[in-house]
Write a protein that holds these residues in place. Sequence first.
Motif, PDB file in Angstrom:
ATOM      1  N   PRO A  30       3.237   1.593 -11.840  1.00 42.00           N
ATOM      2  CA  PRO A  30       4.715   1.407 -11.128  1.00 42.00           C
ATOM      3  C   PRO A  30       5.851   0.965 -10.832  1.00 42.00           C
ATOM      4  O   PRO A  30       6.882   0.647 -10.141  1.00 42.00           O
ATOM      5  N   SER A  31       5.531   2.287 -10.627  1.00 40.98           N
ATOM      6  CA  SER A  31       6.482   3.592  -8.878  1.00 40.98           C
ATOM      7  C   SER A  31       5.074   3.651  -7.801  1.00 40.98           C
ATOM      8  O   SER A  31       5.640   4.452  -7.386  1.00 40.98           O
ATOM      9  N   GLY A  32       4.169   3.057  -7.742  1.00 40.28           N
ATOM     10  CA  GLY A  32       3.364   2.934  -6.490  1.00 40.28           C
ATOM     11  C   GLY A  32       4.272   3.016  -5.070  1.00 40.28           C
ATOM     12  O   GLY A  32       5.351   2.461  -4.346  1.00 40.28           O
ATOM     13  N   GLN A  33       3.478   3.925  -4.279  1.00 38.82           N
ATOM     14  CA  GLN A  33       3.779   3.409  -3.105  1.00 38.82           C
ATOM     15  C   GLN A  33       3.119   2.531  -2.342  1.00 38.82           C
ATOM     16  O   GLN A  33       2.100   2.269  -2.576  1.00 38.82           O
ATOM     17  N   TRP A  34       3.651   2.109  -0.912  1.00 43.08           N
ATOM     18  CA  TRP A  34       3.335   1.102  -0.358  1.00 43.08           C
ATOM     19  C   TRP A  34       3.942   1.329   1.239  1.00 43.08           C
ATOM     20  O   TRP A  34       3.103   0.177   2.438  1.00 43.08           O
ATOM     21  N   ALA A  35       4.806   2.398   1.810  1.00 46.46           N
ATOM     22  CA  ALA A  35       5.304   2.174   2.934  1.00 46.46           C
ATOM     23  C   ALA A  35       4.201   2.381   4.406  1.00 46.46           C
ATOM     24  O   ALA A  35       5.061   1.914   5.420  1.00 46.46           O
ATOM     25  N   TRP A  36       3.699   3.110   3.343  1.00 48.58           N
ATOM     26  CA  TRP A  36       2.812   3.438   5.431  1.00 48.58           C
ATOM     27  C   TRP A  36       1.592   2.729   5.603  1.00 48.58           C
ATOM     28  O   TRP A  36       1.296   2.452   6.290  1.00 48.58           O
ATOM     29  N   MET A  37       1.565   1.517   4.698  1.00 46.34           N
ATOM     30  CA  MET A  37       0.968   0.628   4.920  1.00 46.34           C
ATOM     31  C   MET A  37       2.230  -0.371   6.198  1.00 46.34           C
ATOM     32  O   MET A  37       1.260  -1.227   6.884  1.00 46.34           O
ATOM     33  N   GLU A  38       2.994  -0.719   6.296  1.00 48.61           N
ATOM     34  CA  GLU A  38       3.263  -1.491   6.948  1.00 48.61           C
ATOM     35  C   GLU A  38       3.614  -1.720   8.603  1.00 48.61           C
ATOM     36  O   GLU A  38       3.266  -2.572   8.964  1.00 48.61           O
ATOM     37  N   PRO A  39       3.804  -0.245   8.824  1.00 51.19           N
ATOM     38  CA  PRO A  39       3.320   0.350  10.029  1.00 51.19           C
ATOM     39  C   PRO A  39       2.150  -0.937  10.770  1.00 51.19           C
ATOM     40  O   PRO A  39       2.061  -1.808  11.683  1.00 51.19           O
ATOM     41  N   PRO A  40       1.426  -0.385  10.213  1.00 50.90           N
ATOM     42  CA  PRO A  40      -0.334  -0.742  10.788  1.00 50.90           C
ATOM     43  C   PRO A  40      -0.564  -2.445  10.225  1.00 50.90           C
ATOM     44  O   PRO A  40      -1.340  -3.020  11.503  1.00 50.90           O
ATOM     45  N   THR A  41       0.126  -2.916   9.585  1.00 47.70           N
ATOM     46  CA  THR A  41       0.138  -4.293   9.357  1.00 47.70           C
ATOM     47  C   THR A  41       0.829  -5.555   9.901  1.00 47.70           C
ATOM     48  O   THR A  41       1.136  -6.334   9.173  1.00 47.70           O
ATOM     49  N   GLY A  42       2.294  -4.930   9.643  1.00 48.74           N
ATOM     50  CA  GLY A  42       3.434  -5.867  10.611  1.00 48.74           C
ATOM     51  C   GLY A  42       3.754  -6.217   9.334  1.00 48.74           C
ATOM     52  O   GLY A  42       4.862  -7.155   8.817  1.00 48.74           O
ATOM     53  N   LEU A  43       3.468  -6.060   7.761  1.00 50.03           N
ATOM     54  CA  LEU A  43       3.901  -7.203   6.625  1.00 50.03           C
ATOM     55  C   LEU A  43       5.267  -6.427   6.248  1.00 50.03           C
ATOM     56  O   LEU A  43       5.525  -5.333   6.162  1.00 50.03           O
ATOM     57  N   PRO A  44       6.095  -7.373   5.847  1.00 46.74           N
ATOM     58  CA  PRO A  44       7.729  -7.117   6.092  1.00 46.74           C
ATOM     59  C   PRO A  44       8.270  -6.654   4.191  1.00 46.74           C
ATOM     60  O   PRO A  44       8.988  -6.968   4.340  1.00 46.74           O
ATOM     61  N   MET A  45       7.235  -5.857   4.133  1.00 49.89           N
ATOM     62  CA  MET A  45       7.546  -4.893   2.453  1.00 49.89           C
ATOM     63  C   MET A  45       9.119  -4.305   2.183  1.00 49.89           C
ATOM     64  O   MET A  45       9.516  -5.073   1.522  1.00 49.89           O
ATOM     65  N   THR A  46       9.151  -3.298   3.272  1.00 51.80           N
ATOM     66  CA  THR A  46      10.918  -3.109   3.433  1.00 51.80           C
ATOM     67  C   THR A  46      11.851  -4.150   3.041  1.00 51.80           C
ATOM     68  O   THR A  46      12.823  -3.868   1.908  1.00 51.80           O
ATOM     69  N   GLY A  47      11.355  -5.357   3.637  1.00 53.59           N
ATOM     70  CA  GLY A  47      12.847  -6.223   3.647  1.00 53.59           C
ATOM     71  C   GLY A  47      12.680  -7.156   2.602  1.00 53.59           C
ATOM     72  O   GLY A  47      13.746  -7.651   2.001  1.00 53.59           O
ATOM     73  N   ALA A  48      11.586  -7.135   1.922  1.00 56.75           N
ATOM     74  CA  ALA A  48      11.366  -7.749   1.039  1.00 56.75           C
ATOM     75  C   ALA A  48      11.711  -7.308  -0.414  1.00 56.75           C
ATOM     76  O   ALA A  48      12.488  -8.032  -0.938  1.00 56.75           O
TER      77      ALA A  48
END
Length: 313
Positions: free
Chosen positions: A283-301
Amino acid sequence: MLVVTNLDDPTADFVIAELHDRGVPVVRFDSGDFPATLSCSASIGGTDRWRGSVRTPSRRAELGSVRALYYRRPSGFALPHLDRQDERFAVAQARYGMGGILASLPGCLYVNHPNRIGDAEYKPAGLAAAAAAGFTLPPTLITNVPDDARAFTKEHSSVIFKPISVPLYLVDGKAQTVAVAEVNAEEIDDSVTGTMHLFQKRVEKTADVRVTVIGERIFAVRIDSGLLDWRTDYGTHRYTPVDAPPAVERAMRAYLSHFGLVFGAFDFALTDSGEWIFIECNPSGQWAWMEPPTGLPMTGALADLLEGGLRDR
């Protein structure tokens, strides 16, 4: 908006920077700073809202104005200058006092609510909820009985051992990852009686999948690493955005609804036949390291979700 996390949290850094660019007022603090550089004063009566504030050396958040709280990974209350008994008493007062105030802000969007995080962090509860939601799970044993552990490892051709919970574990002052490891019956001795252990049938997988659910948005990433535990070495991973099967998406929604979560980081093992095997949800997992290699807009979401809490309340 409040962001409650430790000082070394690059994921929160990204979200705060995004919110700052949008002109959203943010107060960030770590509960571990209490009472040295963090204070709280609140009153209630004659209204359904807490009146008062949380203060850091540079910021002040009026509790009645908080509309969203991003609860990540605070270091927790600690008062090491006291003896053990006094520290235990004082920490309880801080946890149920300040922690209780932060957990009871009317009209506040929690991502996620700290009490709901606490519920979901019990791995046995997560496994039971996953089974009820319709996920496929590997056979799992939680025990402190050596004979039961040996019988389980003999029953299944390949078994792994992993922690049920992962508190901070230091070696020479450095935080360590307690890796998933294979285990056989001959390795299991009477030391198993000392605490609870989790044994699980090893899934024969072709890849892993990390799915980050942020409000209504789903970001699924296939992780090709060739490793039993992909967290042990990030250097050779290949990340590919994928779509979650409809049945998996429904099960994730049911799981999050069960715990009252609006964010969850799900881990799956992907088999040769394309089956998604549930491993866990953080419920508090990390995700930001996947954003640069995938281009998925998780920070914005994530910023959209939090900012929406400001608009809707």
